[in-house]
Write a protein that holds these residues in place. Structure first.
Motif, PDB file in Angstrom:
ATOM      1  N   GLY A 268       0.808  -1.209   0.000  1.00 40.70           N
ATOM      2  CA  GLY A 268       0.000   0.000   0.000  1.00 40.70           C
ATOM      3  C   GLY A 268       0.841   1.259   0.000  1.00 40.70           C
ATOM      4  N   ARG A 269       1.904   1.267   0.796  1.00 46.09           N
ATOM      5  CA  ARG A 269       2.771   2.438   0.857  1.00 46.09           C
ATOM      6  C   ARG A 269       3.481   2.673  -0.476  1.00 46.09           C
ATOM      7  NH1 ARG A 269       3.830   4.334   6.057  1.00 46.09           N
ATOM      8  NH2 ARG A 269       2.950   3.042   7.733  1.00 46.09           N
ATOM      9  N   ASN A 272       1.036   4.142  -2.912  1.00 41.67           N
ATOM     10  CA  ASN A 272       0.807   5.565  -2.660  1.00 41.67           C
ATOM     11  C   ASN A 272       1.955   6.414  -3.200  1.00 41.67           C
ATOM     12  OD1 ASN A 272      -1.553   4.907  -1.376  1.00 41.67           O
ATOM     13  ND2 ASN A 272      -0.769   5.183   0.700  1.00 41.67           N
ATOM     14  N   ASP A 444      -0.674  12.230   0.733  1.00 42.64           N
ATOM     15  CA  ASP A 444       0.224  11.094   0.948  1.00 42.64           C
ATOM     16  C   ASP A 444       0.163  10.086  -0.186  1.00 42.64           C
ATOM     17  OD1 ASP A 444      -2.249   9.978   1.309  1.00 42.64           O
ATOM     18  OD2 ASP A 444      -1.855   9.167   3.307  1.00 42.64           O
ATOM     19  N   SER A 446      -2.552   8.450  -1.196  1.00 40.90           N
ATOM     20  CA  SER A 446      -3.709   7.570  -1.084  1.00 40.90           C
ATOM     21  C   SER A 446      -4.908   8.226  -1.769  1.00 40.90           C
ATOM     22  CB  SER A 446      -4.028   7.278   0.382  1.00 40.90           C
ATOM     23  OG  SER A 446      -4.349   8.491   1.065  1.00 40.90           O
TER      24      SER A 446
END
Length: 493
Positions: A268-269, A272, A444, A446
């Motif tokens: 996920g990071r 992003n 960020d 997202s």
């Protein structure tokens, strides 16, 4: 205050401004006061010398000159507002008439923003790379995390790839030590690369206490680019033991209970980060496409000034790094496009020209759409700068005040908001043909849930009033506006 505008060229005008003498009175009083505070005349206290005496002793002309110099900036600004021109750069001002007690006339020649029409933003279509998080990248991130929590154990055997060694290095040329080319107790992981060509090969198979000589080209310090004889001694060999990537490890290094949850968080990071990079490329691509569509005749003085500023900045950076331009081109990836200094400076000139056109375009967008800058915009900008530079918002605020960066930052914010407006009307797709969502992209990287965000701000007292003052900001104000600065060169603080 009567003012006339004469067009000297498509991007340069001449203002002729007639000023009633009465408007000079505040500056005239200020000039008399300043002179009275500085001179000593018998019979008068300092600061109390009458205007008549100052005229007799120093001449009325000197007082008028000081008063006019004080008043001209404000009078020029007022004339600019009245004539609704958009100056670019500093004016060339000349006082053409001075009738004491009656009238003052001055002219100001200045470059102005050229006239051009904005294209239809909705017709702009660009493509960027799709967001992809490869398994290899995920594994590298997890491996790096394991290495951070790994343990080092001394071993009595020859060093191999992946081992961490403590080494002493000495570089010489023709038997003479080179300046700042010696180091002791350096920790180095074999296979990491980046220190010296040939170092990994030399260290592989060496045990603690052994030395070896090899030849390499130095990559740092005063002797950068120099071929030298390198003497390396291994002081210690350590084997790195990595923890298993299991649930216990996940609980030790994160807030997650399982390794699967930790892996999902890493994915996920990375996604992003990839979306942030994609958004930046999308903004650059849209702006580049728009600049290519319009024909802007840049004032020569503006273009020359921008180019000289960029050249000076680059030269200062080279001097600080102790490099020549030729050395930079030999070592830089940009050398694939610019192999000679002449080609490099030609690219810098092209980038400067494109950057100026982009700035003029965004300024016109901001003017046409009456885009303003609110206090919250400035606050968010300061927080972003602090986050990027690793400082505090208070430090950034102090830096802004000390260096008078407020006008510059306000312009940067306004242009960023203008670019966001343009990008939202353009069509942006990725390499898979899918639309790229920039409206709901958070700072960020997202993606926000628009329906959830709308529900969270809905007022129970007035559910049928989505346009109430408490509703969220319009998407015309992005969280992370992109600066229209030229690519490649970095901005100095």
């Amino acid at each position: 205050m009567p003012s006339t505008v004469e067009e000297l060229s498509p991007n340069r005008v001449k203002l002729t401004v007639e000023v009633p003498f009465a408007e000079l009175k505040p500056s005239l009083d200020k000039a008399y006061k300043s002179i009275a505070d500085q001179v000593t005349i018998p019979g008068f206290r300092k600061g109390k010398v009458p205007a008549m005496v100052i005229d007799q002793r120093f001449g009325r002309g000197m007082v008028l000159q000081e008063a006019i110099n004080d008043a001209l900036p404000g009078l020029y600004s007022k004339a600019v507002q009245e004539t609704e021109i958009t100056p670019l750069g500093q004016p060339e001002v000349e006082v053409t008439k001075l009738e004491d007690g009656d009238v003052i006339e001055f002219t100001a020649e200045v470059d102005v923003r050229p006239q051009f029409d904005l294209p239809d933003f909705s017709t702009v279509a660009v493509e960027v790379d799709a967001v992809e998080v490869s398994e290899e990248l995920v594994e590298r991130q997890l491996q790096s995390l394991r290495e951070r929590f790994g343990t080092l154990t001394d071993v009595d055997r020859p060093a191999a790839e992946g081992d961490v060694v403590s080494i002493d290095l000495t570089a010489t040329r023709d038997g003479e030590p080179l300046q700042d080319a010696q180091a002791e107790g350096v920790s180095y992981k074999i296979g990491a690369g980046g220190m010296l060509d040939g170092l990994d090969e030399a260290l592989t198979g060496m045990s603690a206490g052994e030395s070896k000589d090899f030849t390499s080209t130095l990559v740092g310090g005063p002797a950068r680019g120099t071929e030298a004889d390198v003497h390396v001694t291994v002081v210690k060999v350590q084997e790195q033991e990595l923890p298993e990537l299991d649930d216990d490890f996940a609980q030790m290094v994160s807030e997650f209970d399982t390794a699967d949850e930790l892996r999902a968080d890493v994915v996920g990071r990375l996604a992003n980060m990839a979306r942030q990079e994609q958004a930046a490329k999308a903004r650059d691509a849209v702006l580049e496409a728009l600049v290519a569509e319009i024909d802007i005749a840049l004032p020569e003085g503006l273009r020359t000034g921008e180019l000289e500023a960029r050249k000076q900045q680059i030269q200062n950076q080279l001097n600080q790094a102790g490099m020549t331009l030729e050395q930079y081109l030999a070592e830089s990836e940009e050398s694939e496009e610019a192999e000679t200094p002449e080609e490099f400076w030609a690219e810098v000139e092209q980038r400067a020209t494109q950057a100026l056109k982009a700035q003029l375009l965004l300024d016109k967008v901001a003017d046409d759409h009456e885009i303003g800058v609110e206090q919250d915009d400035l606050t968010q900008h300061i927080f972003r700068r602090a986050q990027q530079s690793g400082s505090s918002p208070e430090q950034e605020m102090q830096h802004m005040m000390e260096h008078n960066h407020l006008p510059e930052w306000m312009t940067e914010i306004r242009r960023g908001k203008a670019l966001a407006l343009v990008v939202q009307q353009a069509t942006v797709t990725d390499s898979n043909g899918d639309p790229v969502d920039l409206v709901n992209l958070a700072e960020d990287g997202s993606l926000r849930d628009p329906s959830a965000e709308a529900a969270s701000v809905e007022s129970p007292d007035s559910p049928d009033s989505p346009d109430s003052p408490d509703s969220p900001d319009s998407p015309d104000s992005p969280d992370s506006p992109a600066s229209p600065a030229s690519p490649a060169e970095t901005e100095s603080r």
